[in-house]
Design an enzyme around this catalytic site. Structure first.
Site, short mmCIF file in Angstrom:
data_model
loop_
_atom_site.label_atom_id
_atom_site.label_comp_id
_atom_site.label_asym_id
_atom_site.label_seq_id
_atom_site.Cartn_x
_atom_site.Cartn_y
_atom_site.Cartn_z
N CYS A 134 0.49 -1.23 -0.04
CA CYS A 134 0.16 -0.37 0.11
C CYS A 134 0.43 1.47 0.47
O CYS A 134 1.63 1.30 1.18
CB CYS A 134 -0.88 -0.02 0.94
SG CYS A 134 -2.03 1.76 1.25
N CYS A 355 -14.26 19.53 6.87
CA CYS A 355 -13.59 18.09 6.00
C CYS A 355 -14.69 17.77 5.12
O CYS A 355 -15.05 16.40 3.91
CB CYS A 355 -13.62 16.96 6.85
SG CYS A 355 -14.90 16.64 8.09
#
Length: 398
Positions: A134, A355
């Site tokens: 990842c 956000c």
């Protein structure tokens, strides 16, 4: 089909309104039988995904797009959210966190015949994908995957999944296990020994902290704070630094500051270097952690922590009167109730952190209607290769 643009989730929208993930505006595509896109005419902004898991993993949505394209697209998403309310403020350049910077990740684990698999789910699927390489998380978190597989064997039920939230800290990894398996006394002993063997800082099973070997403190300005297990933390240190710098600039030399939705002190404790701070947060455990961090740090001005639900009981204008600056960092739902009372206050400066572009646009518009002006907006992209984005705005009373 020709891709006309991207949705707010980063999927391509074709000229017939078909949504096709992992395509870019201007591309001519055909759909294969399995629903994936065959790119007939690629965009100049198309790049080779930096992660070999991108094809199958659902953790990232935009690795096929160049960094300049993603940055421009994310800023456009925020601009449109403001334009919907008739607002066109100036934008500062976007700040994007680098690859391999996510210090916290929520992995899924599942037992297998040979042991266990830990990774992320495929897009819109319950299929689990292993992600040993990842490129989103820090090298420390990536190196922890074999340990998490061993932990999955212990903690997951035979047919269910276990959620493993892993956070990096100075003292080591802070691991939160969420599983349908019951924590028995033998398991409690086993996982405590596991934490010792793998030198975890803390291991929590559901609501119970099984063992704390070294408190997994986080640095917040000049202070160190021990957040409760699973508590909110900015996704990357780089992104937190950018947001903190913007907030400190907006607050300026204000002698008294109210930090609303304060969490465990991300902004409160750095601001206390030069100002008295009222930190208000709905989670009493986070306020307790903030208060302990403040008391253990010499040289800070007074920080008063208050546990209060600002959705139901926002600070009223008379309570806001002593403060010349307010920091507002609500969750995705925004802060409609608190913004309404702020609009009726005489606070000079507001640092608005968000956000969610949609609720950000709504809340900023309400403040403008209440007599504030937007000095500038900056987009901060901590959620690299995803459609998520954060932003901060400087508002002053006109």
């Amino acid at each position: 089909m020709t891709i006309q643009g991207l949705t707010h989730l980063g999927a391509g929208r074709a000229n017939d309104d078909t949504l096709i993930p992992r395509t870019l505006p201007g591309e001519v595509v055909a759909l294969r039988d399995d629903g994936t896109a065959q790119i007939l005419t690629p965009s100049a902004d198309r790049v080779a995904p930096p992660c070999r898991h991108f094809r199958t993993c659902g953790g990232c949505a935009l690795q096929h797009a160049s960094d300049p394209f993603v940055a421009a697209w994310k800023q456009t998403v925020v601009e449109r959210a403001l334009h919907a309310h008739g607002l066109e403020p100036p934008f500062r350049p976007i700040h994007t966190s680098p690859p391999q910077a996510r210090r916290r990740a929520k992995f899924s684990g599942r037992r297998t015949k040979k042991g266990a698999m830990v990774g992320f789910h495929a897009r819109a699927s319950d299929v689990l994908v292993a992600v040993p390489d990842c490129q989103l998380v820090t090298p420390t978190l990536r190196a922890a995957i074999p340990m998490l597989e061993a932990l999955t064997v212990i903690t997951a039920s035979r047919k269910g999944e276990v959620a493993l939230t892993v956070t990096g800290s100075r003292a080591g990894l802070d691991v939160l296990v969420q599983t349908e398996q019951r924590l028995t006394d033998p398991l409690r002993i086993e996982v405590a020994a596991f934490a010792q063997t793998h030198r975890l800082a803390r291991l929590t099973w559901g609501d119970e902290t099984v063992v704390t070997i070294n408190p997994p403190v986080q640095v917040m300005g000049p202070a160190t704070v021990l957040p409760p297990p699973g508590a909110f933390l900015q996704a990357t240190q780089d992104g937190e630094d950018a947001l903190r710098a913007a907030v400190i600039e907006i607050v300026g030399d204000a002698p008294r500051v109210a930090d609303l939705f304060a969490g465990a002190g991300t902004f409160s404790l750095p601001l206390a270097v030069g100002a008295e701070v009222l930190a208000v947060e709905g989670d009493a455990a986070m306020i307790a952690a903030l208060d302990k961090g403040w008391r253990a740090t010499p040289g800070l001005r007074r920080v008063t922590g208050v546990a209060r639900d600002l959705f139901r009981r926002p600070l009223e204008p008379d309570e806001l009167a002593p403060f010349s600056a307010v920091v507002l960092d609500p969750p995705r739902a925004g802060a409609a109730a608190q913004v309404a009372t702020l609009a009726g206050s005489r606070v000079d400066r507001i640092a608005m952190v968000s956000c969610n572009p949609v609720t950000f646009g709504r809340d900023v518009a309400a403040l403008v209607a209440g007599g504030y002006r937007v000095d500038w907006v900056q987009v901060v992209d901590q959620f690299r290769w995803s459609p998520h984005v954060e932003m901060v705005a400087s508002l002053t009373r006109a």
